[in-house]
Design a protein around this motif. Structure first.
Motif, short mmCIF file in Angstrom:
data_model
loop_
_atom_site.label_atom_id
_atom_site.label_comp_id
_atom_site.label_asym_id
_atom_site.label_seq_id
_atom_site.Cartn_x
_atom_site.Cartn_y
_atom_site.Cartn_z
N ALA A 65 0.81 -1.22 0.00
CA ALA A 65 0.00 0.00 0.00
C ALA A 65 0.85 1.27 0.00
O ALA A 65 0.31 2.37 -0.08
N ASP A 66 2.16 1.12 0.09
CA ASP A 66 3.09 2.25 0.12
C ASP A 66 3.66 2.45 -1.28
O ASP A 66 4.48 1.67 -1.75
N GLU A 67 3.22 3.50 -1.95
CA GLU A 67 3.60 3.69 -3.35
C GLU A 67 5.09 3.90 -3.53
O GLU A 67 5.66 3.52 -4.56
N VAL A 68 5.76 4.50 -2.54
CA VAL A 68 7.20 4.72 -2.64
C VAL A 68 7.95 3.39 -2.55
O VAL A 68 8.86 3.11 -3.34
N ALA A 69 7.55 2.55 -1.59
CA ALA A 69 8.19 1.25 -1.42
C ALA A 69 7.94 0.35 -2.63
O ALA A 69 8.84 -0.38 -3.07
N VAL A 70 6.73 0.40 -3.17
CA VAL A 70 6.42 -0.45 -4.32
C VAL A 70 7.21 0.01 -5.55
O VAL A 70 7.74 -0.81 -6.30
N GLY A 92 -2.41 -9.91 0.80
CA GLY A 92 -3.74 -9.57 1.29
C GLY A 92 -3.92 -10.02 2.72
O GLY A 92 -3.18 -10.86 3.22
N ILE A 93 -4.91 -9.44 3.40
CA ILE A 93 -5.24 -9.85 4.75
C ILE A 93 -6.74 -10.13 4.83
O ILE A 93 -7.52 -9.65 3.99
N MET A 110 -8.11 -3.89 5.98
CA MET A 110 -8.34 -4.70 4.78
C MET A 110 -8.43 -3.83 3.54
O MET A 110 -7.90 -4.20 2.48
N HIS A 111 -9.08 -2.68 3.65
CA HIS A 111 -9.16 -1.80 2.50
C HIS A 111 -7.77 -1.30 2.11
O HIS A 111 -7.46 -1.20 0.92
N ARG A 112 -6.95 -1.00 3.09
CA ARG A 112 -5.62 -0.48 2.79
C ARG A 112 -4.76 -1.50 2.05
O ARG A 112 -4.14 -1.18 1.03
N ILE A 113 -4.71 -2.73 2.57
CA ILE A 113 -3.87 -3.75 1.94
C ILE A 113 -4.53 -4.33 0.70
O ILE A 113 -3.90 -4.42 -0.38
N ASN A 114 -5.79 -4.72 0.81
CA ASN A 114 -6.43 -5.45 -0.29
C ASN A 114 -6.82 -4.55 -1.46
O ASN A 114 -6.69 -4.96 -2.62
N ILE A 115 -7.30 -3.35 -1.16
CA ILE A 115 -7.74 -2.46 -2.24
C ILE A 115 -6.63 -1.49 -2.65
O ILE A 115 -6.18 -1.50 -3.79
#
Length: 244
Positions: A65-70, A92-93, A110-115
């Motif tokens: 969910a971290d655009e910089v890390a990804v 996912g969680i 869940m929204h943060r990780i999954n979506i």
């Protein structure tokens, strides 16, 4: 389709389905980036298993969910292996609870990780996957079952399916397939956690094969989509032994 010189990023691949996918794609000939968020030792075990079998892999820590890390993970894949051809987003969680009782902080997680995580990973994939590549997201078959307690998780995975179907159309002209695999009950730590033997046996009988899926079952489907598929695109594939 030759996989020589091709690279795959697999998120959430330190355990469970993601681990099986990483090892299967390495066996297929892909160089693999093993993504993890917390368990470095488990990720290194996956990398070691791949290398022991003759494959190429590196581990990379990144919160999806971290655009910089990804973005840094995609940079590392390009620097190490020369480019990116396949992205499998299996991170996912899952938190189960009746709607009336679910803590909203669990819904937000869940929204943060999954979506958000799926969106961030797919955004980088859309920018960087080479022509002729593949993007595969992970959803769930539980949406069609409407099982009490799964509302928040199923809702997050419904968003995952929408992202994949639309991205497939946005990548017109680049010969990149985008599909979503929706496993049924699969024997992973994520699924088995908090369930007693009776419930697990009950869910195993939801499909006519009368067993739980295995991570390797799902990896087989993703292996096809990643390396041998040129025509299935913008679809949700239910890998559940006939449950639906």
């Amino acid at each position: 389709m030759s996989t020589a010189g091709k690279t795959a990023i697999v998120t959430g691949s330190s355990r469970g389905i993601g681990k099986a996918v990483a090892e299967r794609l390495a066996k297929d000939g892909f160089s693999v980036v093993v993504n993890y968020s917390g368990d470095a030792a488990a990720a290194e075990e996956t990398v070691t298993a791949i290398k022991w079998a003759g494959g190429k892999a590196i581990a990379f820590k990144a919160d999806v969910a971290d655009e910089v890390a990804v973005a840094a993970m995609f940079d590392a894949a390009e620097a190490e292996f020369g480019g990116i051809d396949v992205v499998v987003n299996s991170a996912g969680i899952m938190v189960l609870s009746p709607i009336a009782e679910l803590k909203l902080e669990d819904l937000d997680r869940m929204h943060r990780i999954n979506i958000r995580g799926t969106f961030v990973v797919n955004q980088q994939a859309a920018r960087r996957v080479r022509h002729g590549g593949a993007i595969v997201n992970l959803s769930t078959s539980v949406e069609k079952q409407a099982i009490p307690g799964y509302a928040a998780y199923a809702a997050s995975k419904g968003a995952v399916e929408a992202i994949g179907m639309i991205l497939a159309r946005e990548l017109r002209g680049r010969r990149i397939t985008v599909n979503t695999v929706a496993p049924g009950p699969t024997a992973t730590d994520l699924f088995l956690k908090g369930k007693d033997d009776a419930l697990i046996a009950q869910m195993a009988k939801l499909n006519p094969m009368e067993r739980l899926g295995t991570p390797e079952d799902i990896a087989e489907v993703i292996s096809f989509l990643a390396g041998r598929n040129t025509w299935i695109n913008g679809q949700v594939l239910y890998a559940n032994g006939g449950m639906n």
